[in-house]
Structures are given as structure tokens and as C-alpha cells.
Design an enzyme around this catalytic site. Structure first.
Site, PDB file in Angstrom:
ATOM      1  N   ASP A  45       0.752  -1.408  -0.186  1.00  0.00           N
ATOM      2  CA  ASP A  45       0.003  -0.017   0.118  1.00  0.00           C
ATOM      3  C   ASP A  45       0.690   1.245   0.253  1.00  0.00           C
ATOM      4  OD1 ASP A  45      -3.099   0.851   1.053  1.00  0.00           O
ATOM      5  OD2 ASP A  45      -1.625   1.955   1.873  1.00  0.00           O
ATOM      6  N   TYR A  50       3.415   9.396  -0.690  1.00  0.00           N
ATOM      7  CA  TYR A  50       4.393   8.947  -0.327  1.00  0.00           C
ATOM      8  C   TYR A  50       5.597   8.854  -0.244  1.00  0.00           C
ATOM      9  CZ  TYR A  50       1.007   6.832   2.368  1.00  0.00           C
ATOM     10  OH  TYR A  50      -0.779   6.205   3.272  1.00  0.00           O
TER      11      TYR A  50
HETATM   12  P1  NAD Z   1       0.613   1.682  12.119  1.00  0.00           P
HETATM   13  O1  NAD Z   1      -0.645   2.102  12.281  1.00  0.00           O
HETATM   14  O2  NAD Z   1       0.896   0.602  11.028  1.00  0.00           O
HETATM   15  O3  NAD Z   1       2.287   2.114  12.816  1.00  0.00           O
HETATM   16  C1  NAD Z   1       3.173   1.848  12.297  1.00  0.00           C
HETATM   17  C2  NAD Z   1       4.380   2.459  13.090  1.00  0.00           C
HETATM   18  O4  NAD Z   1       3.939   0.957  14.723  1.00  0.00           O
HETATM   19  C3  NAD Z   1       5.665   1.529  12.998  1.00  0.00           C
HETATM   20  O5  NAD Z   1       6.415   2.545  12.326  1.00  0.00           O
HETATM   21  C4  NAD Z   1       6.616   1.243  14.263  1.00  0.00           C
HETATM   22  O6  NAD Z   1       6.513   1.851  15.145  1.00  0.00           O
HETATM   23  C5  NAD Z   1       5.173  -0.022  15.021  1.00  0.00           C
HETATM   24  N1  NAD Z   1       4.981  -1.027  14.738  1.00  0.00           N
HETATM   25  C6  NAD Z   1       4.961  -1.782  13.524  1.00  0.00           C
HETATM   26  N2  NAD Z   1       5.555  -2.961  14.017  1.00  0.00           N
HETATM   27  C7  NAD Z   1       5.281  -2.937  15.545  1.00  0.00           C
HETATM   28  C8  NAD Z   1       5.279  -4.336  15.724  1.00  0.00           C
HETATM   29  N3  NAD Z   1       4.960  -5.719  15.029  1.00  0.00           N
HETATM   30  N4  NAD Z   1       5.433  -4.159  17.117  1.00  0.00           N
HETATM   31  C9  NAD Z   1       5.071  -2.519  17.805  1.00  0.00           C
HETATM   32  N5  NAD Z   1       5.186  -1.870  17.367  1.00  0.00           N
HETATM   33  C10 NAD Z   1       5.178  -2.598  16.201  1.00  0.00           C
HETATM   34  O7  NAD Z   1       0.440   2.863  11.203  1.00  0.00           O
HETATM   35  P2  NAD Z   1       0.388   3.311   9.699  1.00  0.00           P
HETATM   36  O8  NAD Z   1       2.335   3.368   8.831  1.00  0.00           O
HETATM   37  O9  NAD Z   1      -0.239   4.888   9.796  1.00  0.00           O
HETATM   38  O10 NAD Z   1      -0.179   3.280   9.159  1.00  0.00           O
HETATM   39  C11 NAD Z   1      -0.316   1.715   7.914  1.00  0.00           C
HETATM   40  C12 NAD Z   1      -0.539   1.883   6.582  1.00  0.00           C
HETATM   41  O11 NAD Z   1      -1.627   2.815   6.404  1.00  0.00           O
HETATM   42  C13 NAD Z   1       0.386   3.117   6.117  1.00  0.00           C
HETATM   43  O12 NAD Z   1       1.841   2.429   6.353  1.00  0.00           O
HETATM   44  C14 NAD Z   1      -0.072   3.681   5.185  1.00  0.00           C
HETATM   45  O13 NAD Z   1       0.317   2.776   4.078  1.00  0.00           O
HETATM   46  C15 NAD Z   1      -1.640   3.435   5.536  1.00  0.00           C
HETATM   47  N6  NAD Z   1      -1.551   5.057   5.621  1.00  0.00           N
HETATM   48  C16 NAD Z   1      -3.242   5.561   4.591  1.00  0.00           C
HETATM   49  C17 NAD Z   1      -3.141   6.560   5.656  1.00  0.00           C
HETATM   50  C18 NAD Z   1      -4.240   7.296   4.652  1.00  0.00           C
HETATM   51  O14 NAD Z   1      -4.456   8.487   4.332  1.00  0.00           O
HETATM   52  N7  NAD Z   1      -5.025   6.989   3.625  1.00  0.00           N
HETATM   53  C19 NAD Z   1      -2.606   7.451   6.364  1.00  0.00           C
HETATM   54  C20 NAD Z   1      -2.064   6.822   6.915  1.00  0.00           C
HETATM   55  C21 NAD Z   1      -1.545   5.311   6.737  1.00  0.00           C
END
Ligand code: NAD
Length: 276
Positions: A45, A50
């Protein structure tokens, strides 16, 4: 690692768990996405905003994985709302990704203040007809935005990708989407690490009971709710951990306890007022 698929309202299928690349730095993207593919992820995704579509594309190309085994999502940025600008934005994303088509193209935010998302949606309908996006959907749309698409256009979005995690579980929007056949994708599924989700008793207790990590419990909660989930991590160990969530089931009692953590707490912007 076999990730189950969900069938979308247009008949296409999507792996229920994917790899998100928000905030993955462009110079690191090829390496990190390559590691995710090695860990077993087949659904990536990304988004034009990005700035890392090129790195995603390079990782896909060098992986040797057949295109039909990969699911790629990208998103149209807010500055590109409009008919021709949406078509041009799709072409630019495909160029950067090095692909002829994506599996899923999303309007990233509705930006109701600009009032062009209905026109933009019609452009996405055209992109689907043209074969540049196999499926089309939206992101950060509220019920009133979806109602407008339903009233004024012919295609129900296949997906609405929204902020969703235990403290912000979006039950009303999920119920609405179920009624319309719109699949919900959870962004920020781990709360973006912005609050102490993993310390909540319901999550810590379930992790202890199943011998898994709190993050695995949270991802399992999304999956058992029928949500598509796209966690992000830059660490190979956490990538592996986040996809290793198909060997246990949360009980109904555990699911209900996690449902009880909803606080209506966003970690991101409100789509009705966002102006970036
Ligand atoms: P997320 O909730 O996936 O959090 C990511 C963070 O959680 C990481 O940077 C890390 O610090 C922590 N993490 C990940 N795995 C872990 C684990 N196993 N144990 C402990 N901590 C852990 O947040 P995100 O990246 O914002 O969301 C996921 C995806 O959603 C994004 O990468 C993107 O592709 C999408 N997204 C879309 C929008 C939108 O507006 N459509 C906005 C934000 C994100």
C-alpha cells in the site's frame, strides 16, 4: 505464509493483510519493500504523496514475483482532484511504479472544502474502464461523502481505507460500509504507535494467553473483524511478526474486550476538516 483474500464488490480479490509504506524514506524503500516481499507480503500500500512509488516499483521488479501474485495500491493526492488531473496523476504513478496497471487506486482524502471528489470519482471510473486500475476506491470518506457518490455516480467504491484501531474502531462507518458492500481497510492499524495501545489490559492479557505479542493481537482483532489491514514496519523482525498472525484465534470474549477499548480517539486528521 498464506494470507487469506477478501472478494471485493467488483469480483476482484485482495490479500487481507498487506504492507503499508507511509513514512518509508524514498532511499530506503526498495530495500524495505524487498524485505517485506521476502517475509511473504504480496500486497503493498503506497501513495503518490508518500514519494516512494519508485522504490516500491523497483522492489516489485527485482523480486521476480509474477505480477499476478502481487497486489499494489496507490492513491491520488489532494492536489490532483479533477478529471484530467486525476487521469494524469494515475499515469504518473504508473510510470513511477513501472507498472501497466495497479490493483487498486484510491482517492486519498475527500477534501470536501474543494468539492471535487465526485468529479474525481468519475475519472476513476474511467481509469477502471481503461484497465489502468483493476479496482477503484476511496480513503478517509465519511458516510455523507459516500452517500454523495452513491447519489451522483454509478459505481460503489470497492474499498474505503480509513483510520481504524482499537481506540478508534469506527463502528458506524463499518456498519454502513457492510450494508453497501464496501470493504474497509484499516490504516494506522497499530495506532501509529501514538498511544499506549499495547499496554491496554485486554490486549496484554490476550497476548499472554496466546503466547503472541500485543501487536499480533491487535492485527488479529482487525482480521477477525473482516477488515483489511496494512501495518507498516521498517524492521525485518516486526515485518515477520506482523504477518505471522494466522496461527491463533482470539476468543469471542477477547474480541469483545478489545471492542470495549473504543474511545473515539483519532491519531490522524479529521477528513471533514483536513486541508493539507
Ligand atoms: P501503523 O499503525 O501501521 O503503525 C506503524 C508503526 O507501528 C511503526 O512505525 C512502528 O513504530 C510500529 N510497529 C509496527 N509493527 C510493530 C510491532 N510488531 N510491534 C511494535 N510496534 C510496531 O501506522 P501507519 O503506517 O500510519 O499505517 C499503516 C499504513 O496505512 C501506512 O503505512 C499507509 O500505507 C496507510 N496509511 C494510509 C493513510 C490514508 O490516509 N489513507 C494514512 C496513514 C497510513
Amino acid at each position: 505464509m498464506t494470507v487469506p483474500t477478501i472478494t471485493l464488490n467488483d469480483g476482484n480479490t485482495i490479500p487481507q493483510l498487506g504492507f503499508g509504506v507511509f513514512k518509508v524514506e524514498p532511499p530506503e524503500t526498495e530495500r524495505i519493500v524487498s524485505e517485506a516481499l521476502e517475509a511473504g507480503y504480496r500486497h503493498v500500500d503506497t501513495a503518490a504523496a508518500y514519494g516512494n512509488e519508485e522504490g516500491v516499483g523497483r522492489a516489485l521488479a527485482t523480486s521476480g514475483i509474477p505480477r499476478d501474485e502481487l497486489f499494489v495500491t496507490t492513491k491520488l493526492w489532494n492536489s490532483e482532484h479533477g478529471t484530467q488531473s486525476a487521469i494524469d496523476a494515475m499515469d504518473a504513478s504508473l510510470e513511477r511504479l513501472g507498472l501497466e496497471s495497479v490493483n487498486l487506486y484510491l482517492i486519498h482524502w475527500p477534501r470536501p472544502d474543494m468539492d471535487r471528489y465526485v468529479e474525481t470519482w468519475r475519472a476513476l471510473e474511467q481509469l477502471k474502464t481503461d484497465g489502468k486500475a483493476a479496482s477503484i476506491g476511496v480513503s478517509n470518506f465519511h458516510v455523507n461523502h459516500l452517500d454523495r457518490l452513491s447519489d451522483e455516480t454509478d459505481t460503489v467504491p470497492a474499498v474505503n481505507q480509513i483510520e481504524l484501531h482499537p481506540a478508534f474502531s469506527q463502528t458506524a462507518l463499518r456498519t454502513y460500509a457492510r450494508g453497501k458492500g464496501i470493504a474497509i481497510e484499516s490504516w494506522g492499524p497499530l495506532g501509529q504507535g501514538k498511544y499506549d495501545l499495547f499496554g491496554r489490559e485486554a490486549i496484554a492479557m490476550a497476548a499472554e494467553a496466546h503466547g503472541v505479542t500485543p501487536a499480533q493481537v491487535v492485527l488479529r482483532w482487525h482480521l477477525q473483524n473482516g477488515l483489511i489491514v496494512i501495518p507498516k514496519s521498517s524492521s525485518a523482525q516486526r515485518m515477520a511478526e506482523n504477518i505471522d498472525v494466522f496461527g491463533f484465534d482470539l476468543t469471542d470474549v477477547e474480541m469483545t474486550a478489545i471492542d470495549g477499548l473504543d474511545e473515539g480517539r483519532r491519531v490522524g486528521a479529521d477528513p471533514d476538516t483536513a486541508t493539507f
